[in-house]
Scaffold this active site. Sequence first.
Site, mmCIF file in Angstrom:
data_model
loop_
_atom_site.group_PDB
_atom_site.id
_atom_site.type_symbol
_atom_site.label_atom_id
_atom_site.label_comp_id
_atom_site.label_asym_id
_atom_site.label_seq_id
_atom_site.Cartn_x
_atom_site.Cartn_y
_atom_site.Cartn_z
ATOM 1 C CD1 TRP A 321 -2.961 1.467 0.777
ATOM 2 C CD2 TRP A 321 -1.488 2.381 2.179
ATOM 3 N NE1 TRP A 321 -3.456 2.705 1.165
ATOM 4 C CE2 TRP A 321 -2.562 3.287 2.032
ATOM 5 C CE3 TRP A 321 -0.427 2.734 3.027
ATOM 6 C CZ2 TRP A 321 -2.617 4.514 2.689
ATOM 7 C CZ3 TRP A 321 -0.487 3.963 3.676
ATOM 8 C CH2 TRP A 321 -1.566 4.832 3.504
ATOM 9 C CG HIS A 322 3.393 2.547 3.245
ATOM 10 N ND1 HIS A 322 2.763 1.638 4.067
ATOM 11 C CD2 HIS A 322 3.402 3.720 3.930
ATOM 12 C CE1 HIS A 322 2.425 2.234 5.204
ATOM 13 N NE2 HIS A 322 2.797 3.491 5.143
ATOM 14 N N GLY A 323 3.827 1.674 -1.321
ATOM 15 C CA GLY A 323 4.532 1.952 -2.564
ATOM 16 C C GLY A 323 4.691 0.727 -3.433
ATOM 17 C CE1 TYR A 456 2.241 6.974 5.046
ATOM 18 C CE2 TYR A 456 4.325 7.875 5.828
ATOM 19 C CZ TYR A 456 3.426 6.838 5.747
ATOM 20 O OH TYR A 456 3.713 5.624 6.341
#
Length: 459
Positions: A321-323, A456
């Site tokens: 999800w973060h990257g 973010y």
Amino acid sequence: MLFNSYEFMFLFLPLTFAGFFFLGHRGKKEWATLWLVLASFFFYGYWDMRYVPLLFGSICFNYLVGRQLEVNNGHKGWLTFGIVINVLLLGYFKYTDFFLSTVNDVAGANLFDLPHIVLPLGISFFTFTQTAYLVDAYRGEAKNHSFVTYCEFVTIFPHLIAGPIINHKEMIPQFVADKTFRINYENIALGLTIFTFGLFKKVVIADKLAVYANDAFSHTDSLNFVEAWVGALGYTLQLYFDFSGYSEMAIGLALLFNLKMPVNFNSPYQARSIIDFWHRWHMTLGLWVKNYLYIPMGGNRHGEFKKMRNLFVSMLIIGLWHGAGWTFIIWGGLHGMLLMINHAWRKVGITLPKVTNWGMTFLCVVVCWVFFRAGSVDEAIMVLSNMLNWQTVADVNKADIKHLAVITAGIMLLTAVPNPLVMVKKFTADNKWLLVTAAMLIWVIWHLNNYSEFLYFQF
């Protein structure tokens, strides 16, 4: 538009505030809500107007699916349809390049030309927010007030780009309450104080620490022992002050409009276990994963093995999800393994001194952040190798030692100082708080020379 910009603080925010309460004071709640929604769309479109239709389309789709779920509680077909479309939307923009490049790497040939799709700001956050709404509507726990109010739930500008992730059933009652549309001077004073704390974290602390992290990770192949530690620890602090600063600014801004958003950080670097760390770091994401991923997968209800599997899979998904990159997947996988070890350790029942628990936890977090920050797996390995390479100590200069001392002092300070949101629990609008807030705000404005995006924003 950045929170830490003159146009936001001295144009957008005052105009949005004045328009909302002018309409609310005249008893036109629907118009006040619409004003806030339009302002939030403008805030989003200020970056790139091309993605406003995407955001609006996502809102319309999820609202319509949600209405069907509200009318037909327990209709799995509508829920599945909504989740699949949301995942496909997020997957197309965020993971297409990663998937195609991985196929090319495995095949050893350029089978696919990469489209290099630009990632729309906030897509991870508004997709997760709306997916949670669909699940709640399916469970019979969410009811919409109106389409405009639903738009406000998704787009309200303090949280739109980088959270915190808000919950439909907690926020909708606030959006429609009569008191929301009346000026509350206590909330204004508290909101401005919290906003200033977050702004100070971002501008005065995080942006200064960025120099250490950026310098180290720009030449990972030539770092000496201390430079590698300065880069890793510098980024560890930078990310915390940057993201927690944003979250506090969001909470403060929401309070100006009489809205209470959830806390996202609770002194995570004071944690004495990885389990404790994830109770304190990005708390709204952790709660989202627990309620909408970990528990539906079975949670801890079907034995220890499946519990560990669910933990690990949940953390892998958080990483992804973060990257869209192997560094993020490894970061999530490492945290998954550490959580599994932590749970197993608790079952053994061995206790260690608190300082040992803290040191082990913090070291594990720092190592994981190296993968999170590095541009590639090879770069992360080089940084970690240099952090262990005592042979390069001879290459250390006085500036390196000074930088490491400053960062170490910052870490020690974080272990002792309470979270600002804990400090303001005793807030009263008096001269003491006014003096502290004014001094911090003046300091921030004095340093507000170059605008820098929040970390973010790229996730």
